[in-house]
Design an enzyme around this catalytic site. Structure first.
Site, mmCIF file in Angstrom:
data_model
loop_
_atom_site.group_PDB
_atom_site.id
_atom_site.type_symbol
_atom_site.label_atom_id
_atom_site.label_comp_id
_atom_site.label_asym_id
_atom_site.label_seq_id
_atom_site.Cartn_x
_atom_site.Cartn_y
_atom_site.Cartn_z
ATOM 1 N N ALA A 11 0.803 -1.229 0.000
ATOM 2 C CA ALA A 11 0.000 0.000 0.000
ATOM 3 C C ALA A 11 0.837 1.281 0.000
ATOM 4 O O ALA A 11 0.704 2.121 -0.905
ATOM 5 C CB ALA A 11 -0.951 -0.006 1.201
ATOM 6 N N ARG A 22 2.883 10.053 -11.293
ATOM 7 C CA ARG A 22 1.880 10.957 -11.887
ATOM 8 C C ARG A 22 2.412 12.383 -11.981
ATOM 9 O O ARG A 22 2.073 13.130 -12.894
ATOM 10 C CB ARG A 22 0.588 10.951 -11.052
ATOM 11 N N CYS A 45 -5.933 -7.113 4.435
ATOM 12 C CA CYS A 45 -7.174 -7.079 5.212
ATOM 13 C C CYS A 45 -8.264 -7.933 4.584
ATOM 14 O O CYS A 45 -9.297 -8.200 5.214
ATOM 15 C CB CYS A 45 -7.659 -5.644 5.372
ATOM 16 N N VAL A 83 15.453 -6.519 0.317
ATOM 17 C CA VAL A 83 16.542 -5.582 0.614
ATOM 18 C C VAL A 83 17.192 -5.999 1.925
ATOM 19 O O VAL A 83 16.485 -6.222 2.925
ATOM 20 C CB VAL A 83 16.022 -4.133 0.676
ATOM 21 N N ASN A 309 -1.876 3.962 2.882
ATOM 22 C CA ASN A 309 -2.165 4.577 1.592
ATOM 23 C C ASN A 309 -1.977 6.081 1.636
ATOM 24 O O ASN A 309 -1.387 6.678 0.737
ATOM 25 C CB ASN A 309 -3.608 4.251 1.171
ATOM 26 N N TYR A 430 -31.802 11.976 9.384
ATOM 27 C CA TYR A 430 -32.775 11.087 10.009
ATOM 28 C C TYR A 430 -33.853 10.682 9.002
ATOM 29 O O TYR A 430 -34.335 11.508 8.247
ATOM 30 C CB TYR A 430 -33.451 11.773 11.197
#
Lengths: 459, 459
Positions: A11, A22, A45, A83, A309, A430
């Site tokens: 992540a 980007r 998860c 690594v 993230n 509500y």
């Protein structure tokens, strides 16, 4: 051309790499990611739901595979590369190609450590026996599914009643197994106040899960075939065909420690708000770091995909030449065990007191729907606030359908330093199928506001 | 002893009376409530579910009956009493006892006007025909249920696609009827942006509701028996056995106007933040008032039980010698039509522009669950923000299961003047059955934050 090296392709690492890409094209920034596993960006998860067979394919848990990063974003993802060393003076990392056991050393201009967290496996007698599994990686999930397919599993012991433990308990119930959930503490989900933890425990018991509490595990015993057959605890023994450990995780910061990068007491790598470590050109993000808790101001180690993230995106923005700040965490989380939903955010009363607050707490139980509308479930909303000011410090919810996600409203209130009185006036929605006229969140706020006004203590 | 007179025994009036009583005993404050109907504190918003037979008893909609107020709180509730005049100089009110058509005049020390709102019934040809019903009071609901029981109802026309209209459309579908939902506007739920209204329209059409839009009603035509049999619109005719009107409500402020109490252009009685009118000793709360909108700063007339209850509590606190301030509204609301959930808060783009904001908006569609977790539904989150600053001004959600209540998180963010960027960083909860790692709310915030950063307009 500059080279960004990322250690860890899940992540945080891949969010950072994608975000940096980007902002900067492949002609400006080379990005190399070393990932010790066989894939990238998988949803750890989701593993309980894969084990439950609610999700039928492990591939479905992979949000984006290495090829996609390579082809679409020119990110040089090197899987099966672990690594083994960082040299911050030479600005190099050394990785072992696990396929052929050769090492490669690569220079970096900027380095992001996103090594995640690992399951805690304490040195308990027999914990390495066949049939004892952790639940952190896709291979872990695959191993448990194989065990289910290959052995005549009838009874499962889940050791540790944290998020993963309760989710795995649910998974095994859905599989039709007899499930024992074992924890050393007197109530499950230790972040919850014991009063709410007890609600979770009783709902699990009602659902047929054998909940064994106050039961620190002292050993795992093999059967005649050498496979685990029994869990021994301080509160009795449990015979089982399979054991799953859910004893929490710890930041993978050993590489950082060895490279001289400062690490907090909880093991998380220390960063500033831009995700920079104190060592030049070295950044860190995700489960391997310590995050700033917005309420306590303390460094915590919260291993959640949401945080990983966001930290990855923050680091990637800064590495890509933009400016981003990670504003800290509340530790907001939800989970579910069959029909019981659980949410929490901010500090527990215990945590608030430990952080130096004079804090009060209250539990309010209310229905999820208008009193006349069928199908509603009770939920208990617990609020923790600062005495005197009424500033909200934390919240917990345990209930049925539609209970848990209400924690987001409380997280937003706590994020904005709202008081209980302010929250009680909030214009929340509500309609009879969705809540009482006063949502349970507002009812709890109102009770807390009254306590604060009267100067009352813990109720 | 002081006497508080309350006109209207529903949400606002009884909240105020109860709150004042909690603060001041019956030996200090006499409380008289005049209520023109036969009961107190009923849930008008529950009527569609009573008509649907989801709620089987009208009594279930009564939160607290007159006897309970009398016996438990020493509140002198006088039902079937319609107040016909207020004399603010003499400090008296005159009420007609509807049972025997006699008038009673009573002096007050403090007066609370909580007369609610009434269904709008425009002067359309035939609108008074037998078989044309409004949906505001328990007798309205009872009349519709009787018509269903007594007549051979197969086809129902609902005129007006606001909250009540869409909820009544659902109710009649659940009853197994053929349902026509008719509105003059091009999309239902005019508070929603047309792009989201169109989603609601198509989901209703898919569920078998005949949605007739751009269809202003010009007349109702009777059959041979004199009972309504047809609705004539500017977009065709609809044959039907029953008509229900859902054309909105207007504040019941005529009494106040006649007594010289200032009323806003929208018909709502003007009050300060403590719910005092500008006339000494006269207070007002609930649907009969104009509320301050926190984002636009304008006086709106939002008839919602949530607001009425809170305003009543505020007035009651002040009348009882305490101090309370009503902080204004966002107009947060949710509703549902079969499987489609709808939520809204703050300003629409159109409203934001009308209020003088340079505003931008974006729609983001995302799933309600992790991509691999089965059973998720798409939801569209629309955000409206101020150009330049990115301050959130409004939000709308249309989607499936668990979509609508997310509006509360957005309401809390807007309440606190958060920007889209701040919202995108918020620590909201995640677990695969509950949301993607980035909740749809965060995804929308992130897209909006990007637009703001790039200085882009409406997308």
């Amino acid at each position: 051309m500059q080279r960004l090296v990322v250690i860890g392709g899940d992540a945080a690492g891949m969010s950072a790499a994608s975000t940096a890409r980007r902002l900067l094209g492949a002609d400006t920034l080379e990005i190399v990611v070393f990932e010790q596993g066989a894939t990238t960006s998988y949803a750890a998860c989701g593993i309980p739901y894969w084990v439950a067979d609610v999700v039928t394919s492990g591939d479905a848990l992979i949000a984006r595979a290495p090829d996609v990063f390579r082809d679409k974003q020119q990110i040089d993802v090197r899987i099966n590369h672990r690594v083994v060393a960082i040299d911050t003076d030479a600005k190099t990392v050394t990785a072992t190609d696990l396929a052929n056991a050769t090492d490669v050393t690569l220079a970096y201009d900027e380095l992001l450590i996103a090594t995640g967290a690992s399951s805690i496996v304490p040195p308990i007698d027999g914990i390495d026996l066949p049939g004892v599994y952790t639940v952190k990686t896709l291979p872990d999930g695959a191993a448990i599914r194989s065990a289910i397919d290959e052995r005549d599993v009838k009874t499962v012991a889940v050791v540790g009643a944290g998020y993963i433990g309760v989710e795995m308990a649910e998974a095994f119930v859905l599989r039709g197994f007899d499930v024992h959930l074992i924890d050393a503490a007197p109530t499950p989900l230790v972040r919850l106040d014991p009063s709410l933890g007890a609600l979770v425990a009783s709902s699990m018991s009602e659902a047929g899960i054998h909940v064994l509490l106050d039961a620190p595990v002292t050993g795992f015993v093999a059967g005649d075939d050498g496979h685990v057959a029994k869990v021994v605890t301080g509160n009795g023994e449990v015979a089982c065909d399979l054991v799953v450990l859910g004893l929490g995780v710890k930041p993978n910061s050993q590489l950082a420690v060895e490279a001289g990068i400062p690490v907090a007491d909880n093991g998380g790598i220390i960063t500033d708000k831009m995700q920079r470590t104190s060592v030049a050109s070295v950044w860190a993000a995700g489960d391997c770091t310590a995050q700033m808790h917005r309420v306590s101001g303390e460094r915590v180690a919260i291993a959640l995909g949401t945080v990983a993230n966001k930290q990855g995106r923050c680091a990637g923005t800064n590495l890509g030449g933009g400016t981003a700040v990670f504003p800290g965490v509340l530790g907001t989380a939800v989970t579910r065990v069959l029909d019981t939903e659980i949410g929490m955010t901010g500090l527990s009363l215990e945590q608030a007191k430990a952080a130096g607050f004079t804090a009060v707490a209250v539990n309010v139980t209310a229905n999820s729907r208008a009193h006349y509308y069928p199908g509603g479930d009770d939920m208990t909303v617990r609020l923790v606030a600062e005495a005197g000011t009424g500033r909200l410090l934390g919240a917990e919810i345990v209930g049925g359908d539609a209970a848990a996600k209400r924690i987001d409203t409380l997280a937003t209130a706590i994020w904005n330093d709202m008081t209980a009185l302010e929250l009680s006036d909030l214009d929340l929605s509500y309609a009879p199928p969705f809540s009482p006229v006063y949502d349970p969140v507002l009812q709890a706020a109102r009770v807390m506001a009254g306590m604060i006004e009267r100067g009352e203590g813990d109720a």
